[in-house]
Design a protein around this motif. Structure first.
Motif, PDB file in Angstrom:
ATOM      1  N   ILE A  43       0.860  -1.193   0.000  1.00  0.00           N
ATOM      2  CA  ILE A  43       0.000   0.000   0.000  1.00  0.00           C
ATOM      3  C   ILE A  43       0.896   1.243   0.000  1.00  0.00           C
ATOM      4  O   ILE A  43       1.862   1.320   0.763  1.00  0.00           O
ATOM      5  CB  ILE A  43      -0.917   0.026   1.252  1.00  0.00           C
ATOM      6  CG1 ILE A  43      -1.775  -1.243   1.297  1.00  0.00           C
ATOM      7  CG2 ILE A  43      -1.788   1.280   1.266  1.00  0.00           C
ATOM      8  CD1 ILE A  43      -2.519  -1.442   2.599  1.00  0.00           C
ATOM      9  N   ARG A  70      -5.016  10.459  -1.964  1.00  0.00           N
ATOM     10  CA  ARG A  70      -6.416  10.007  -2.054  1.00  0.00           C
ATOM     11  C   ARG A  70      -7.155  10.112  -0.733  1.00  0.00           C
ATOM     12  O   ARG A  70      -8.361  10.322  -0.697  1.00  0.00           O
ATOM     13  CB  ARG A  70      -6.433   8.539  -2.517  1.00  0.00           C
ATOM     14  CG  ARG A  70      -6.150   8.353  -4.000  1.00  0.00           C
ATOM     15  CD  ARG A  70      -7.012   7.231  -4.580  1.00  0.00           C
ATOM     16  NE  ARG A  70      -7.192   6.105  -3.677  1.00  0.00           N
ATOM     17  CZ  ARG A  70      -6.493   4.968  -3.743  1.00  0.00           C
ATOM     18  NH1 ARG A  70      -5.588   4.811  -4.670  1.00  0.00           N
ATOM     19  NH2 ARG A  70      -6.717   3.987  -2.898  1.00  0.00           N
ATOM     20  N   THR A  72      -8.022   1.716   1.976  1.00  0.00           N
ATOM     21  CA  THR A  72      -7.514   1.170   0.711  1.00  0.00           C
ATOM     22  C   THR A  72      -8.586   0.309   0.061  1.00  0.00           C
ATOM     23  O   THR A  72      -8.880   0.436  -1.119  1.00  0.00           O
ATOM     24  CB  THR A  72      -6.260   0.301   0.961  1.00  0.00           C
ATOM     25  OG1 THR A  72      -5.381   1.019   1.801  1.00  0.00           O
ATOM     26  CG2 THR A  72      -5.546  -0.024  -0.341  1.00  0.00           C
ATOM     27  N   THR A  73      -9.194  -0.566   0.871  1.00  0.00           N
ATOM     28  CA  THR A  73     -10.257  -1.438   0.385  1.00  0.00           C
ATOM     29  C   THR A  73     -11.427  -0.603  -0.138  1.00  0.00           C
ATOM     30  O   THR A  73     -11.965  -0.853  -1.201  1.00  0.00           O
ATOM     31  CB  THR A  73     -10.759  -2.363   1.520  1.00  0.00           C
ATOM     32  OG1 THR A  73      -9.623  -2.774   2.272  1.00  0.00           O
ATOM     33  CG2 THR A  73     -11.473  -3.576   0.969  1.00  0.00           C
ATOM     34  N   GLN A  81     -10.647   0.842  -3.419  1.00  0.00           N
ATOM     35  CA  GLN A  81     -10.627  -0.142  -4.502  1.00  0.00           C
ATOM     36  C   GLN A  81     -12.043  -0.554  -4.905  1.00  0.00           C
ATOM     37  O   GLN A  81     -12.366  -0.669  -6.078  1.00  0.00           O
ATOM     38  CB  GLN A  81      -9.808  -1.372  -4.087  1.00  0.00           C
ATOM     39  CG  GLN A  81      -8.314  -1.104  -4.269  1.00  0.00           C
ATOM     40  CD  GLN A  81      -7.444  -2.030  -3.436  1.00  0.00           C
ATOM     41  OE1 GLN A  81      -7.945  -2.855  -2.681  1.00  0.00           O
ATOM     42  NE2 GLN A  81      -6.144  -1.886  -3.574  1.00  0.00           N
ATOM     43  N   SER A  82     -12.894  -0.773  -3.880  1.00  0.00           N
ATOM     44  CA  SER A  82     -14.258  -1.198  -4.179  1.00  0.00           C
ATOM     45  C   SER A  82     -15.080  -0.030  -4.735  1.00  0.00           C
ATOM     46  O   SER A  82     -16.011  -0.226  -5.501  1.00  0.00           O
ATOM     47  CB  SER A  82     -14.929  -1.803  -2.945  1.00  0.00           C
ATOM     48  OG  SER A  82     -14.948  -0.837  -1.912  1.00  0.00           O
TER      49      SER A  82
END
Lengths: 386, 273
Positions: free
Chosen positions: A304, A330, A380-381, A384-385
């Motif tokens: 990451i 981000r 992060t998840t 991504q989703s």
């Protein structure tokens, strides 16, 4: 300066503050014992007389702050140390020092609050009090060390900034840093930059104690040096005389701010770790920054792109630096041992351009690296989703 | 004599802020005459004050002057004196300033016996905020915050100072301005914590509400109610009930704080060798 001990040794954070302050020329301490700052008073009592300095244990925190201002006005670099409730008590006279432009350093080894709280438990709940604790509008400088060696270096810096800008400077520690022991290599005396307050270069009859130089800071004559002038917490003109003139009042307060805000590049220091290509940035200060650094390392190992942004100066808040980050990352995570006191400032600086979430702890325990790591993984998840 | 006083005043700061009939100017002028008599170097003389009518006196004086926060004058002065013991430091306070909000600092400055000369302007009221009762407002007297009469007992400043460890304690009224000047001189010469209580009149904030007349009538009240220490010795407790004892009330011997600290420095330096 030859009296200052120069060697590498195991040192406690509070001890490092004492040694740093002495290296910067502090020769007066007034205080009232309060945990977890007490070692600073105890060590000052031991160290100062041998250097020809003075230590006094005053009757309360209010008196300690007053005595520090008196000593500084008499020309001696002065410091006091306290924790939470004591910091609250000092506020009125901190405001006085800001208004009368008396250099001095206040160390606040934060403890859990409000009120008597958990006396020895770590917390970072005094961030806003350090900024806005006293009544009225005035600038402050607040520095936050994240290691014992940095406590030493920032004690020097706090004294220097207070002398340079004639402003009370707050060294905002937390219990973890105050009581932690680490190896500290002290710089040699000649490597330590020591700043002295600017003295008047005119005859006493031509001296205006509150007429600023080009840098916005007026030269300061010490009591007893032949310049007789008046010092007051009232709005005062350049002679130091009280006035209620609205124009004088406004220009005085604006100058007090300008003398700091015109020199942000000198006053503000920040530290970055793995920020170059970071997509997720953790903002942390004091002891929490150490957990955050480990979390960032572990996140990197997991692939990451995480980074750490650590404000060393928390007030004035490094707005420009955080705004710059906001333009290229981000997500920002602010980890702190309170409900989000510095997070609010981060949000103000990023102006909605990037999401800001908090990792907060209020139970008197240090935020661990895995809590921060989980927060990094979570965002992060999400990203991504989403 | 006037020119003597004038040379230590910041004449551009006048007219002063005090009300007609106020006794504070008399105390101020006694202080200036005392400093003149003492022959102190104005560059080495410091006048520290708190907050309130009396504490504005510092601004009118051409010395190193420091107008501090309410009640804290002695704590600021302690820092100055300890940092630079060679300075001569006077501390001006009001009765509320010194004994209510500043009561803690007062007893501890006395206990330390630090070489400061404290002058308490006692007008029995909070003057600047408009006449609220102070720890020196006598029982039964009226104040804006004691509209039905004051039920609190007052401090005896002299006894308080003595009990806490001051080594010179004296009292005079503004009617006895010459005596006041002499007591300030003696207090300043005492190497230790000295307290001079100056009974002064506040016709606007205190006198009017308690039907004591104008400034002149209040001065005459001081004349009638003051008895010297010598006169008091021959008087019964009943006779002394409504009297103010003036003069030198106490002189004690005790080590002075800043001198003792110099010994600490010598001891610490010896240990380092």
């Amino acid at each position: 300066m030859s009296d200052v001990v120069e060697m590498a040794r195991l040192m406690q954070g509070n001890e490092a503050v004492v040694e740093g302050a002495l290296a910067a020329g502090v020769r007066f301490f007034a205080g009232y014992p309060i945990t977890p700052s007490t070692e600073i008073a105890e060590l000052m009592a031991e160290r100062l007389p041998g250097l020809g300095g003075k230590f006094i244990q005053m009757e309360d925190e209010i008196a300690s702050m007053a005595a520090v201002i008196g000593a500084s006005l008499a020309g001696v670099k002065a410091l006091t140390a306290t924790s939470g409730p004591g910091f609250s008590l000092k506020q009125e006279n901190i405001g006085y020092a800001a208004m009368a432009e008396i250099p001095c350093v206040i160390v606040n080894v934060q403890r859990w609050g409000p009120s008597t709280g958990i006396p020895t438990a770590p917390a970072q709940g005094d961030v806003m009090q350090a900024r806005w604790g006293t009544h009225g509008d005035h600038p402050v400088i607040v520095l936050c060390p994240a290691s014992v060696r940095e406590a030493y270096m920032l004690a020097i810096r706090a004294v220097n900034l207070s002398e340079k800008y004639r402003v009370p400077v707050i060294l905002l520690m937390d219990e973890v840093i105050g009581h932690m022991r680490e190896r500290v290599v002290q710089p040699h005396a000649e490597e330590v930059e020591v700043i002295e307050r600017k003295k008047p270069a005119v005859e006493p009859k031509d001296y205006y104690p509150y007429r600023p130089g080009d840098d916005g800071v007026p030269p300061m004559a010490n009591f007893g040096d032949g310049y007789r002038y008046h010092v007051t917490g009232l709005v005062h003109d350049e002679k130091g005389n009280p006035t209620t003139d609205p124009q004088v009042a406004e220009s005085l307060i604006l100058r007090l701010h300008r003398k700091i805000y015109d020199h942000l590049d000198d006053v503000i220091t920040v530290e970055g770790y793995q920020l170059e290509d970071a997509e997720i940035v953790v903002v942390a200060y004091g002891a929490v920054a150490r957990s955050a650094k480990r979390a960032v390392k572990d996140a990197r190992a997991a692939g990451i792109k995480a980074g750490l942004f650590r404000p060393v100066t928390i007030w004035p808040f490094p707005e420009k630096e955080v705004a710059e980050l906001a333009g290229r990352v981000r997500h920002i995570i602010v980890a702190e041992m309170n409900l989000g006191q510095l997070k609010g400032e981060v949000e103000r600086a990023v102006q909605g351009r990037v999401r800001v979430t908090g990792v907060n702890r209020l139970n008197g325990e240090l935020i661990t690296f895995d809590e921060i790591l989980s927060a990094i993984k979570e965002v992060t998840t999400d990203a991504q989703s989403g | 004599m006037l020119s003597q006083v004038e040379s230590h005043l910041r004449s551009d700061r006048f007219p002063h802020i005090w009300c007609p009939g106020c006794g504070n100017g008399i105390v101020l002028s006694a202080l200036v005459r005392a400093i003149e008599e003492l022959g102190y170097d104005p560059d080495k003389t410091v006048v520290v004050s708190g907050i309130g009518c009396s504490s504005r006196a510092a601004g009118y004086l051409d010395f190193n002057t420091l107008h501090t926060t309410h009640g804290r004058a002695l704590a600021f002065a302690t820092g100055i004196k300890l940092a630079r013991p060679e300075l001569d430091v006077f501390v001006l306070m009001g009765d509320g300033d010194a004994t209510a909000i500043g009561g803690n600092h007062f007893i501890h400055a006395a206990r330390r016996n630090i070489d400061l000369t404290a002058i308490i302007f006692n007008n029995s009221i909070y003057g600047m905020t408009g006449g609220q009762y102070s720890p020196l407002t006598p029982p039964d007297k009226r104040a804006t915050t004691a509209p039905y009469g004051n039920i609190e007992r007052s401090f005896d400043i002299a006894e308080l100072a003595k009990g806490a460890g001051a080594t010179y304690v004296a009292r005079a009224t503004t009617y006895h301005a010459t005596m006041l000047e002499k007591l300030i001189v003696a207090g300043a010469r005492n190497k230790g914590f000295s307290v001079i209580e100056a009974i002064t009149a506040c016709p606007v904030g205190y006198g009017r509400r308690n039907k004591m007349g104008n400034g002149l009538q209040m001065l005459l009240w001081q004349k009638e109610h003051a008895v010297t220490v010598k006169q008091a010795e021959k008087m019964s407790p009943e006779e002394l009930q409504d009297k103010i004892i003036i003069g030198e009330l106490y002189r004690g011997e005790a080590p002075e704080y800043t001198a003792m600290y110099e010994e600490i420095i010598a001891r610490a330096k010896g240990k380092n060798r």
